[in-house]
Design a protein around this motif. Structure first.
Motif, PDB file in Angstrom:
ATOM      1  N   ASN A  55       0.843  -1.199   0.000  1.00 24.88           N
ATOM      2  CA  ASN A  55       0.000   0.000   0.000  1.00 24.88           C
ATOM      3  C   ASN A  55       0.878   1.249   0.000  1.00 24.88           C
ATOM      4  OD1 ASN A  55      -2.747  -0.884  -0.024  1.00 24.88           O
ATOM      5  ND2 ASN A  55      -2.505  -1.600   2.084  1.00 24.88           N
ATOM      6  N   GLU A  67     -13.137  -3.507  -6.171  1.00 22.31           N
ATOM      7  CA  GLU A  67     -12.851  -4.307  -4.970  1.00 22.31           C
ATOM      8  C   GLU A  67     -11.706  -3.687  -4.171  1.00 22.31           C
ATOM      9  OE1 GLU A  67     -13.677  -8.799  -6.193  1.00 22.31           O
ATOM     10  OE2 GLU A  67     -12.492  -7.755  -7.696  1.00 22.31           O
ATOM     11  N   TYR A  68     -11.895  -2.430  -3.791  1.00 22.06           N
ATOM     12  CA  TYR A  68     -10.801  -1.691  -3.155  1.00 22.06           C
ATOM     13  C   TYR A  68     -10.450  -2.234  -1.772  1.00 22.06           C
ATOM     14  CZ  TYR A  68     -11.307   1.542  -6.990  1.00 22.06           C
ATOM     15  OH  TYR A  68     -11.360   2.077  -8.247  1.00 22.06           O
ATOM     16  N   GLU A  69     -11.468  -2.697  -1.016  1.00 25.30           N
ATOM     17  CA  GLU A  69     -11.162  -3.248   0.307  1.00 25.30           C
ATOM     18  C   GLU A  69     -10.226  -4.440   0.178  1.00 25.30           C
ATOM     19  OE1 GLU A  69     -15.348  -1.516   0.488  1.00 25.30           O
ATOM     20  OE2 GLU A  69     -14.192  -2.740  -0.885  1.00 25.30           O
ATOM     21  N   GLU A  70     -10.560  -5.363  -0.728  1.00 20.62           N
ATOM     22  CA  GLU A  70      -9.733  -6.562  -0.922  1.00 20.62           C
ATOM     23  C   GLU A  70      -8.349  -6.202  -1.464  1.00 20.62           C
ATOM     24  OE1 GLU A  70     -14.057  -7.764  -1.747  1.00 20.62           O
ATOM     25  OE2 GLU A  70     -12.780  -6.020  -1.959  1.00 20.62           O
ATOM     26  N   TRP A  71      -8.318  -5.213  -2.357  1.00 20.77           N
ATOM     27  CA  TRP A  71      -7.054  -4.773  -2.953  1.00 20.77           C
ATOM     28  C   TRP A  71      -6.108  -4.230  -1.884  1.00 20.77           C
ATOM     29  CZ3 TRP A  71      -3.188  -4.130  -6.071  1.00 20.77           C
ATOM     30  CH2 TRP A  71      -2.564  -2.910  -6.278  1.00 20.77           C
ATOM     31  N   HIS A  72      -6.619  -3.332  -1.037  1.00 20.41           N
ATOM     32  CA  HIS A  72      -5.761  -2.758   0.001  1.00 20.41           C
ATOM     33  C   HIS A  72      -5.417  -3.785   1.073  1.00 20.41           C
ATOM     34  CE1 HIS A  72      -5.792   1.179  -1.726  1.00 20.41           C
ATOM     35  NE2 HIS A  72      -7.108   1.264  -1.669  1.00 20.41           N
ATOM     36  N   LEU A  73      -6.337  -4.702   1.341  1.00 14.18           N
ATOM     37  CA  LEU A  73      -6.065  -5.766   2.307  1.00 14.18           C
ATOM     38  C   LEU A  73      -4.947  -6.673   1.794  1.00 14.18           C
ATOM     39  CD1 LEU A  73      -7.100  -6.822   5.031  1.00 14.18           C
ATOM     40  CD2 LEU A  73      -8.689  -8.280   3.777  1.00 14.18           C
ATOM     41  N   SER A  91      -1.603  -4.967   2.000  1.00  7.27           N
ATOM     42  CA  SER A  91      -1.083  -4.864   3.368  1.00  7.27           C
ATOM     43  C   SER A  91      -0.440  -6.159   3.827  1.00  7.27           C
ATOM     44  CB  SER A  91      -2.212  -4.474   4.334  1.00  7.27           C
ATOM     45  OG  SER A  91      -3.110  -5.554   4.543  1.00  7.27           O
ATOM     46  N   TYR A 141     -20.011 -10.650   2.721  1.00  6.09           N
ATOM     47  CA  TYR A 141     -19.789  -9.203   2.641  1.00  6.09           C
ATOM     48  C   TYR A 141     -20.464  -8.687   1.381  1.00  6.09           C
ATOM     49  CZ  TYR A 141     -16.116 -10.042  -0.851  1.00  6.09           C
ATOM     50  OH  TYR A 141     -15.427 -10.431  -1.974  1.00  6.09           O
ATOM     51  N   TYR A 150     -23.640  -5.135  -2.978  1.00 14.15           N
ATOM     52  CA  TYR A 150     -23.547  -3.676  -2.867  1.00 14.15           C
ATOM     53  C   TYR A 150     -24.849  -2.972  -3.270  1.00 14.15           C
ATOM     54  CZ  TYR A 150     -18.629  -5.037  -2.777  1.00 14.15           C
ATOM     55  OH  TYR A 150     -17.431  -5.649  -2.482  1.00 14.15           O
ATOM     56  N   ARG A 153     -22.880   0.487  -4.457  1.00 15.47           N
ATOM     57  CA  ARG A 153     -22.163   1.190  -3.378  1.00 15.47           C
ATOM     58  C   ARG A 153     -22.785   2.563  -3.133  1.00 15.47           C
ATOM     59  NH1 ARG A 153     -17.210  -0.796  -1.654  1.00 15.47           N
ATOM     60  NH2 ARG A 153     -16.331  -2.501  -2.863  1.00 15.47           N
TER      61      ARG A 153
END
Length: 477
Positions: A256, A279-285, A288, A342, A402, A465
């Motif tokens: 990240n 899928e930004y949550e999964e991408w940033h997860l 990390s 989710y 969503y 969303r």
């Protein structure tokens, strides 16, 4: 473990085919094509960008030296040498690639067969015996098990590796498959035996959270467990590891931070436009849980670790929370199925009755978009869970994520928008009708009828969303 290299090459090839990375040699080395998901493409994009950034930085900062060398550990079917040679970055650099003997032999056979590859190397006849499966003026392909350090040292010496000139060791998701004692020994050997050396490591971290546990299970099922995670679970532990093994400088960051600090805005916009993605949550997860590390020792004072000159955004002061409320833990009758999801929506349709629709989760032992509606009923002091019966089962729920669900009366809820994929978001509106009676004590007491709205009402629902709210307009709800 050998299979992970092939799978990685196929994923990189898919990312190249979609324009994430520029690499015309991958297809020649991989052979087969398989379309990966956008999330996978982004993961391999940032991985390739991080490795290329660091390798090219090493070549740039050592260009005044008459000779340098790169040792790619566990190279597999990677195309790094061919890309660097093709753009003229290897004027005075020799690349040594090391992998299991049968992997190296397969790659050597491919290079000999492909004119575009063999022409770049300039194959020297008479080689290809013993551990050196392929040899050119600036390229050596060695077949040796990395975990056998004495064999590795002997093979590199036989291939002409010089321990007195600037050397970059590259290990891209390789050392973690080895026992820690063996990978530690390799890291320490590189620091002790080379007077001017750098090390580039790209691997996984954070095994302790849910994503990390699933990540470990995935590799364990492939019979290629991630051995380094228990002892070196984060960036700080990896940095201490290299200092303890003899490296004098070391920089490390997660992906990240790397993406934020070294990817120009126009490049981010280019990647965003390549294919639909949300899928930004999964991408940033995922970002990390991967890191890139560079270490050095014995280099000139002007040379610093490859990542040290990158600007990582800092967060001023503590993170502030606007407010919070306490939540009471409710007793459950048994373990509830159907709630591990989710992108779904839960709505209170009656007192003590919660309806959950859509989302992505686990159903019948498979991870998928959820077809079944789920209901929670609080009765006699604890919660019961179950699946809702549909009054018109022939009308298929479109498994959306969503979306929003708004309960407009004691028997009616409105579903707005949502998507099945980022490229299929035109799902329209749906009414959910359920009985008006409030005297329910079992999940089986709830039935839901699906009623699609007329097409004229759909344009406002082509979104995801979003949020919805009930309003009064000209006196009408």
């Amino acid at each position: 473990v050998q299979g992970t290299g092939g799978s990685s090459a196929v994923s990189k090839c898919s990312a190249a085919a979609r324009g994430y990375i520029q690499d015309r040699f991958l297809q020649l080395l991989v052979g087969r094509r398989r379309r990966r998901a956008p999330l996978v493409h982004r993961g391999y994009y940032i991985r390739a960008r991080a490795v290329d950034h660091c390798v090219q930085d090493f070549l740039l900062k050592t260009q005044s030296h008459p000779r340098t060398q790169i040792v790619s550990l566990g190279a597999g079917f990677d195309s790094l040498y061919f890309r660097l040679k093709d753009v003229g970055l290897l004027h005075h650099t020799v690349v040594y690639e090391v992998d299991f003997p049968n992997v190296a032999c397969q790659k050597a056979a491919l290079i000999k067969r492909m004119k575009d590859l063999s022409a770049l190397v300039g194959h020297i006849e008479g080689e290809g015996l013993g551990v050196i499966t392929f040899s050119g003026e600036d390229y050596k392909l060695l077949g040796v098990d990395l975990s056998e350090l004495s064999d590795l040292e002997r093979a590199l010496e036989e291939a002409g590796l010089d321990n007195e000139i600037p050397t970059l060791f590259l290990a891209e998701v390789v050392l973690t498959y080895m026992e820690n004692s063996r990978s530690d020994a390799l890291i320490q050997w590189a620091a002790e035996h080379f007077s001017q050396a750098c090390f580039l490591l790209y691997e996984q971290m954070h095994p302790e959270d849910p994503f990390g546990r699933v990540m470990q299970q995935h590799f364990s099922h492939l019979n290629s467990a991630l051995n380094s995670l228990a002892q070196y679970p984060d960036c700080e532990a990896q940095q201490r590891r290299f200092f303890e093994k003899g490296w004098t400088e070391c920089s490390v960051m997660d992906m990240n931070d790397f993406f934020t600090s070294c990817t120009p805005e126009d490049e981010q916009e280019r990647v965003q436009a390549l294919e639909p993605f949300d899928e930004y949550e999964e991408w940033h997860l995922k970002c990390s849980h991967y890191f890139v590390l560079t270490a050095s020792k014995g280099m000139e004072p002007s040379w610093t670790p490859l990542l040290s000159n990158m600007t990582v955004p800092c967060h001023d002061g503590p993170v502030r929370i606007s407010g919070s409320i306490t939540a009471a833990v409710c007793t459950t009758h048994s373990e509830m199925s159907g709630l591990r999801r989710y992108g779904h929506r839960s709505v209170l349709i009656k007192p003590n009755v919660i309806l959950t629709t859509g989302g992505f989760g686990e159903e019948d032992g498979h991870h998928c978009r959820m077809r079944n509606f789920h209901v929670l009923i609080k009765h006699a002091g604890y919660w019961k869970a179950g699946y809702v019966k549909k009054e018109n089962p022939h009308k298929r729920w479109d498994e959306r994520l969503y979306h929003t669900v708004s309960c407009l009366s004691n028997s009616l809820a409105l579903v707005v928008g949502g998507r099945t994929s980022p490229s299929h978001a035109g799902l329209g509106m749906v009414w959910l009708k359920f009985p008006e009676t409030c005297n329910v004590s079992e999940p089986d007491d709830i039935t839901v009828e699906l009623v699609s709205l007329q097409p004229a009402a759909e344009p406002s629902a082509l979104r995801w969303r979003h949020s919805t709210t009930e309003v009064i307009f000209k006196g009408k709800k």
